[in-house]
Scaffold this motif. Structure first.
Motif, PDB file in Angstrom:
ATOM      1  N   SER A   1      37.215  33.748  37.346  1.00  0.00           N
ATOM      2  CA  SER A   1      37.501  32.996  36.127  1.00  0.00           C
ATOM      3  C   SER A   1      38.323  33.858  35.187  1.00  0.00           C
ATOM      4  CB  SER A   1      36.208  32.563  35.435  1.00  0.00           C
ATOM      5  OG  SER A   1      35.555  33.677  34.865  1.00  0.00           O
ATOM      6  N   ALA A   2      38.813  33.241  34.104  1.00  0.00           N
ATOM      7  CA  ALA A   2      39.641  33.961  33.141  1.00  0.00           C
ATOM      8  C   ALA A   2      38.901  35.160  32.567  1.00  0.00           C
ATOM      9  CB  ALA A   2      40.073  33.008  32.030  1.00  0.00           C
ATOM     10  N   ALA A   3      37.577  35.050  32.440  1.00  0.00           N
ATOM     11  CA  ALA A   3      36.785  36.139  31.861  1.00  0.00           C
ATOM     12  C   ALA A   3      36.772  37.384  32.741  1.00  0.00           C
ATOM     13  CB  ALA A   3      35.360  35.656  31.607  1.00  0.00           C
ATOM     14  N   ASP A   4      37.074  37.209  34.042  1.00  0.00           N
ATOM     15  CA  ASP A   4      37.042  38.340  34.980  1.00  0.00           C
ATOM     16  C   ASP A   4      38.355  39.125  35.010  1.00  0.00           C
ATOM     17  OD1 ASP A   4      34.452  37.538  35.895  1.00  0.00           O
ATOM     18  OD2 ASP A   4      35.402  36.017  37.158  1.00  0.00           O
ATOM     19  N   GLU A   5      39.378  38.594  34.372  1.00  0.00           N
ATOM     20  CA  GLU A   5      40.702  39.204  34.492  1.00  0.00           C
ATOM     21  C   GLU A   5      40.750  40.585  33.845  1.00  0.00           C
ATOM     22  OE1 GLU A   5      45.344  37.896  34.000  1.00  0.00           O
ATOM     23  OE2 GLU A   5      43.916  37.141  32.518  1.00  0.00           O
ATOM     24  N   LYS A   6      41.393  41.510  34.542  1.00  0.00           N
ATOM     25  CA  LYS A   6      41.601  42.844  33.986  1.00  0.00           C
ATOM     26  C   LYS A   6      42.845  42.830  33.087  1.00  0.00           C
ATOM     27  CE  LYS A   6      39.466  45.297  37.874  1.00  0.00           C
ATOM     28  NZ  LYS A   6      39.668  46.281  38.972  1.00  0.00           N
ATOM     29  N   VAL A   7      42.657  43.196  31.850  1.00  0.00           N
ATOM     30  CA  VAL A   7      43.730  43.163  30.862  1.00  0.00           C
ATOM     31  C   VAL A   7      43.887  44.544  30.247  1.00  0.00           C
ATOM     32  CG1 VAL A   7      44.496  42.180  28.655  1.00  0.00           C
ATOM     33  CG2 VAL A   7      43.310  40.729  30.320  1.00  0.00           C
ATOM     34  N   ASP A   8      45.127  45.019  30.172  1.00  0.00           N
ATOM     35  CA  ASP A   8      45.409  46.292  29.497  1.00  0.00           C
ATOM     36  C   ASP A   8      45.664  45.988  28.017  1.00  0.00           C
ATOM     37  OD1 ASP A   8      46.262  48.700  28.549  1.00  0.00           O
ATOM     38  OD2 ASP A   8      47.844  49.004  30.032  1.00  0.00           O
TER      39      ASP A   8
ATOM     40  N   ALA B   1      54.152  41.636  25.151  1.00  0.00           N
ATOM     41  CA  ALA B   1      53.070  42.583  25.409  1.00  0.00           C
ATOM     42  C   ALA B   1      51.919  41.920  26.169  1.00  0.00           C
ATOM     43  CB  ALA B   1      52.565  43.164  24.089  1.00  0.00           C
ATOM     44  N   ALA B   2      51.638  40.643  25.867  1.00  0.00           N
ATOM     45  CA  ALA B   2      50.544  39.938  26.545  1.00  0.00           C
ATOM     46  C   ALA B   2      50.854  39.732  28.021  1.00  0.00           C
ATOM     47  CB  ALA B   2      50.280  38.601  25.858  1.00  0.00           C
ATOM     48  N   VAL B   3      52.106  39.388  28.346  1.00  0.00           N
ATOM     49  CA  VAL B   3      52.498  39.253  29.749  1.00  0.00           C
ATOM     50  C   VAL B   3      52.436  40.619  30.435  1.00  0.00           C
ATOM     51  CG1 VAL B   3      54.381  38.657  31.317  1.00  0.00           C
ATOM     52  CG2 VAL B   3      53.901  37.202  29.346  1.00  0.00           C
ATOM     53  N   ASP B   4      52.885  41.655  29.735  1.00  0.00           N
ATOM     54  CA  ASP B   4      52.816  43.010  30.276  1.00  0.00           C
ATOM     55  C   ASP B   4      51.364  43.405  30.537  1.00  0.00           C
ATOM     56  OD1 ASP B   4      53.709  45.489  31.098  1.00  0.00           O
ATOM     57  OD2 ASP B   4      54.009  46.277  29.075  1.00  0.00           O
ATOM     58  N   ALA B   5      50.473  42.987  29.655  1.00  0.00           N
ATOM     59  CA  ALA B   5      49.072  43.394  29.735  1.00  0.00           C
ATOM     60  C   ALA B   5      48.343  42.820  30.950  1.00  0.00           C
ATOM     61  CB  ALA B   5      48.340  42.979  28.459  1.00  0.00           C
ATOM     62  N   ILE B   6      48.823  41.677  31.466  1.00  0.00           N
ATOM     63  CA  ILE B   6      48.150  41.094  32.639  1.00  0.00           C
ATOM     64  C   ILE B   6      48.751  41.599  33.945  1.00  0.00           C
ATOM     65  CG2 ILE B   6      47.353  39.041  31.408  1.00  0.00           C
ATOM     66  CD1 ILE B   6      49.641  37.460  32.602  1.00  0.00           C
ATOM     67  N   GLY B   7      49.823  42.371  33.850  1.00  0.00           N
ATOM     68  CA  GLY B   7      50.310  43.127  35.002  1.00  0.00           C
ATOM     69  C   GLY B   7      50.975  42.342  36.109  1.00  0.00           C
ATOM     70  N   ILE B   8      51.541  41.176  35.788  1.00  0.00           N
ATOM     71  CA  ILE B   8      52.144  40.384  36.863  1.00  0.00           C
ATOM     72  C   ILE B   8      53.607  40.767  37.122  1.00  0.00           C
ATOM     73  CG2 ILE B   8      50.595  38.457  36.422  1.00  0.00           C
ATOM     74  CD1 ILE B   8      52.912  36.962  35.121  1.00  0.00           C
TER      75      ILE B   8
ATOM     76  N   ALA C   1      44.879  35.885  44.332  1.00  0.00           N
ATOM     77  CA  ALA C   1      43.834  34.975  44.814  1.00  0.00           C
ATOM     78  C   ALA C   1      42.820  34.689  43.720  1.00  0.00           C
ATOM     79  CB  ALA C   1      43.136  35.579  46.034  1.00  0.00           C
ATOM     80  N   GLY C   2      42.563  33.419  43.501  1.00  0.00           N
ATOM     81  CA  GLY C   2      41.636  33.007  42.462  1.00  0.00           C
ATOM     82  C   GLY C   2      42.257  32.904  41.092  1.00  0.00           C
ATOM     83  N   GLY C   3      43.490  33.367  40.955  1.00  0.00           N
ATOM     84  CA  GLY C   3      44.142  33.370  39.644  1.00  0.00           C
ATOM     85  C   GLY C   3      45.060  32.199  39.410  1.00  0.00           C
ATOM     86  N   TYR C   4      45.200  31.326  40.412  1.00  0.00           N
ATOM     87  CA  TYR C   4      46.031  30.146  40.217  1.00  0.00           C
ATOM     88  C   TYR C   4      45.332  28.910  40.774  1.00  0.00           C
ATOM     89  CZ  TYR C   4      47.473  31.114  45.090  1.00  0.00           C
ATOM     90  OH  TYR C   4      47.487  31.375  46.436  1.00  0.00           O
TER      91      TYR C   4
END
Length: 615
Positions: free
Chosen positions: A4-11, A222-229, A403-406
Motif C-alpha cells: 500500500s501507499a503507506a509501505d512506500e520508501k520515501v527519501d 523533489a517529490a518525484v525524486d524522493a520516490i526514486g522512479i 510490483a504492487g505499486g501500480y
C-alpha cells in the motif's frame, strides 16, 4: 496485492532540503553536473546536444537580455511557441531573471491571446514566428503593458520587435558589463515568488490564470525524486506542449534529477523520434497510446492468417506474465518457455518500435483506457497513469513502476506530501505544497475552489481503495442524469469504447435530461483507411468510408460490445458517425487532446436532437 501507499520508501530529505526556487535548482544542477548532457534537439536530420554548463551560458545570456529590456522580479514574460529548445531556454531564462512565465499555446485563438497577455500584464512576449508577431501587432492597442516582442524565427524591426539572437546578444553585453546580474536575481528569489501563470483551456468563458509559485514546482520535482522512479541514467523524450502543466513539470524534473531530455514537439515526428532517440521514459496524453494500440492491432488483424494468430497468442502470453509480475513474481515452467518464444517473435519487435529501451511511459491529462494499458503491459511496455490539474502543478498522483505499486484503471498513489480527501458527494479534494496560490485577479473563483484550510476542490469524482490507489470516476460537471433519473458518467464510457474499438478516435456521449443515451463517433483516419482497403473501398475518401453502410455496421458491432458491459440506462441507443475527426484547430479538443465536451455537443446539437424527435 499486499503493498500500500503507506509501505512506500520515501527519501523525505529530497523534499525537506529542496531548492528555494526553480532558478536555484537549475544553478545547482549546473554546478553538480557541468559537463553532463542536458538537452538534445534536432537540427535537420541530426540531433545535437547542450551540456548543463552550455545551457547555463545561453539561459543566462537570455536572462540578462530580459533584465536589459527592463523586466523586473515577478513581472510576466509570455512564451508562445511549440515545444522546442528555444522554449526550454526561454523558460529557464525567465526563472533566472526572477520573472514569471505566462504560457500560451501557439494554437490559441487571437482574442484569447490578447486577453491572456492583458490579464497577466505580460511585459515581453517571446513568439515563435512572424505570423504570431503580426497577431500581436494587430492587438497592440489593447496591450499597454507589453514593451517588447522577441521572435524566435524572424527578424527584429529596430523598434518593438527584436530577434531571439538579438536578445541573447544584448544579454551577453550586459553580462560583460555586470557579470553578477543574473546570479543576483536568482539569489533574491524566495519559494513564495510567482514562477508561472498557466491559463486553463476551459470549455466555457474566459481562461483562468492559475498562479504557481517556485515552491510548487520545486516540490513537484523533489517529490518525484524522493520516490526514486527516475535517475540520472534515464533519457526523456519530451514532445508535449510546454504551455501545458504536464509538459512544464516534465521540464522541471531534469533540473532536479539531472537526466538528459530530447526535445521536439512535432507530433508527426513522435514515432520516428522515439525510434532514433531511444528514451527510457516519455510522458504522453492517452490519445497517443490509443492511436498506437489501434494502428498496431488493426495492422495485425489486416494481415490475417498465421501472423494474426501469432500476434494474438503472444499478446495472451504477455498478459499472463504481466499479471504475475504485477504481483511480484516471475513466470516459470512452461509459461516461461512460451514467454521467451513470444518475446522473441512478437513482443520485442513491438518494443523496438518505441526505441527498445523504454522502462515506462507516463500518461496524464485525461483518462487512459484500462484495456489499452493492459495491452501495452502485455507487450512489455508499462504505462504509469497519473493525475493532477493545472491548479496542482500537474502531478498529485502517479502509479509506481514496481510490483504492487501500480494498479491499472487507477491513477496511483499520491506524491509524498500531498493529501487527499473524498467529499460527501464523491469530489476529490487535494492539499499540499503543489496546490496553486489562487487564480490571477479572480478572488471569488479562488475562494470557491480553495478553502481557507488549503483543500482544493478538483471538480473530479473518485474513490481511494484500501491500498491507497485513487480511481477517477468522472468530472463532476460532466455527470448527467437521464430523464429517468439515472446518473451517467460519460468519460468512463468514452474511455471504455476506445479500448474496445481499435478504429475509434473520439466518442462523445449525450443524454442530459434525455430519455436515453446517444453518441457522436469519429474514427481515426489512418486506421479506418487501412480497414477500407481490406473491405473493397481502397481509394475512397475518408467521408465516403465513414458514411458507408459497411463502416456503420462495423462500428455498430463495437457499440453492441460496449453496451454489453454497461447498465441498461447507460447503453448507447443511437449514434452518428461524423464525416471528419475532431481537432484542436476546430476548437473540439484542448491542446493536450482533451475533449471539450460542451463545445462539441453544442456544435453538433442539431444532429443529436434528431435522435430524440418523437415518432
Amino acid at each position: 496485492m499486499g503493498v500500500s501507499a503507506a509501505d512506500e520508501k520515501v527519501d523525505w530529505s529530497r523534499i525537506e532540503n529542496r531548492a528555494p526556487s526553480v532558478a536555484h535548482m537549475f544553478r545547482d544542477r549546473v554546478t553538480a553536473l557541468p559537463d553532463g548532457e542536458a538537452f538534445r534537439y534536432p537540427v535537420g536530420e541530426d540531433w545535437r546536444s547542450l551540456t548543463w554548463s552550455q545551457t547555463r551560458d545561453r539561459a543566462y545570456a537570455l536572462a540578462a537580455g530580459l533584465v536589459e529590456l527592463g523586466v523586473a522580479a515577478e513581472e510576466r514574460v509570455a512564451l508562445m511557441s511549440s515545444t522546442r529548445l528555444e522554449w526550454v531556454l526561454s523558460d529557464v531564462a525567465v526563472m533566472c531573471a526572477g520573472a514569471a512565465t505566462t504560457t500560451i499555446y501557439p494554437t490559441t485563438i487571437h482574442e484569447d491571446v490578447a486577453y491572456i497577455l492583458a490579464d497577466s500584464g505580460s511585459r515581453v512576449v517571446i513568439a515563435e514566428e512572424a505570423a504570431q508577431v503580426e497577431t500581436l501587432r494587430a492587438h497592440r492597442a489593447e496591450l499597454p503593458d507589453l514593451r517588447k516582442v522577441v521572435v524566435i524565427d524572424g527578424e527584429g524591426d529596430g523598434d518593438w520587435v527584436v530577434s531571439f539572437a538579438e536578445l541573447e546578444e544584448s544579454g551577453r553585453a550586459r553580462l560583460a558589463a555586470e557579470p553578477g546580474v543574473v546570479d543576483a536575481r536568482i539569489d533574491a528569489l524566495t519559494p513564495d515568488h510567482l514562477a508561472t501563470i498557466i491559463y486553463t483551456s476551459g470549455t466555457t468563458g474566459r481562461p483562468k490564470g492559475v498562479r504557481l509559485t517556485h515552491s510548487a514546482w520545486t516540490y513537484e520535482a523533489a517529490a518525484v525524486d524522493a520516490i526514486g522512479i527516475l535517475s540520472q541514467e534515464d533519457l526523456q523524450f519530451l514532445w508535449l506542449p510546454l504551455a501545458h502543466v504536464f509538459g512544464k513539470v516534465l521540464l522541471t524534473l531534469p533540473l532536479q534529477i539531472g537526466f538528459p531530455t530530447a526535445v521536439d514537439g512535432r507530433v508527426d515526428k513522435i514515432v520516428e523520434n522515439v525510434g532514433v532517440v531511444k528514451p527510457t521514459f516519455m510522458g504522453a496524453a492517452p490519445r497517443i497510446f490509443e492511436k498506437a494500440y489501434g494502428k498496431i492491432t488493426t495492422m495485425m488483424q489486416a494481415e490475417g492468417g498465421v501472423k494474426a494468430k501469432l500476434f494474438g497468442w503472444a499478446g495472451g502470453v504477455g498478459k499472463e506474465v504481466g499479471l504475475i509480475r504485477a504481483a511480484g513474481g516471475e513466470p516459470g515452467g512452461m509459461l516461461a518457455l512460451k514467454y521467451r518464444l513470444a518475446d522473441k517473435l512478437v513482443l520485442s519487435k513491438i518494443r523496438d518500435r518505441f526505441g527498445g529501451r523504454v522502462r515506462f511511459f507516463i500518461s496524464g491529462s485525461a483518462a487512459l483506457n484500462e484495456d489499452v494499458a493492459r495491452w501495452f503491459d502485455a507487450m512489455g511496455l508499462l504505462i504509469l497513469e497519473g493525475y493532477g490539474l493545472t491548479e496542482t502543478s500537474a502531478a498529485s498522483f502517479v502509479n509506481r513502476p514496481f510490483a504492487g505499486g501500480y494498479k491499472f484503471g487507477s491513477v496511483g498513489w499520491p506524491l509524498p506530501g500531498t493529501e487527499v480527501r473524498i467529499a460527501e458527494d464523491g469530489e476529490i479534494l487535494l492539499r499540499g505544497p503543489g496546490v496553486t496560490s489562487g487564480y490571477h485577479q479572480l478572488e471569488e473563483q479562488t475562494a470557491e475552489a480553495l478553502a481557507e484550510d488549503g483543500w482544493f476542490a478538483t471538480g473530479d469524482i473518485g474513490e481511494v481503495d484500501e491500498h491507497g490507489f485513487l480511481t477517477i470516476t468522472d468530472r463532476k460537471k460532466d455527470l448527467f442524469k437521464t430523464s429517468g433519473g439515472k446518473y451517467v458518467a460519460p468519460s468512463l464510457i468514452e474511455s471504455m469504447f476506445k479500448g474496445i474499438c481499435p478504429y475509434a478516435s473520439q466518442l462523445v456521449i449525450e443524454g442530459d435530461g434525455r430519455r436515453f443515451v446517444s453518441a457522436l463517433i469519429t474514427l481515426d483516419p489512418e486506421s479506418i483507411t487501412a480497414w477500407a482497403a481490406k473491405n473493397g473501398m481502397a481509394g475512397d475518401s475518408y467521408r465516403q468510408i465513414v458514411t458507408s453502410q459497411a463502416c456503420r455496421d462495423m462500428v455498430q458491432g463495437y457499440v453492441d460490445e460496449l453496451n454489453s458491459k454497461l447498465n441498461r440506462w447507460e447503453q448507447i441507443k443511437q449514434f452518428h458517425i461524423l464525416d471528419h475527426d475532431l481537432s484542436v484547430e476546430e476548437g473540439d479538443l484542448t491542446p493536450s487532446m482533451k475533449l471539450k465536451r460542451k463545445a462539441v455537443t453544442t456544435k453538433y446539437k442539431d444532429e443529436l436532437d434528431k435522435f430524440y424527435v418523437e415518432s
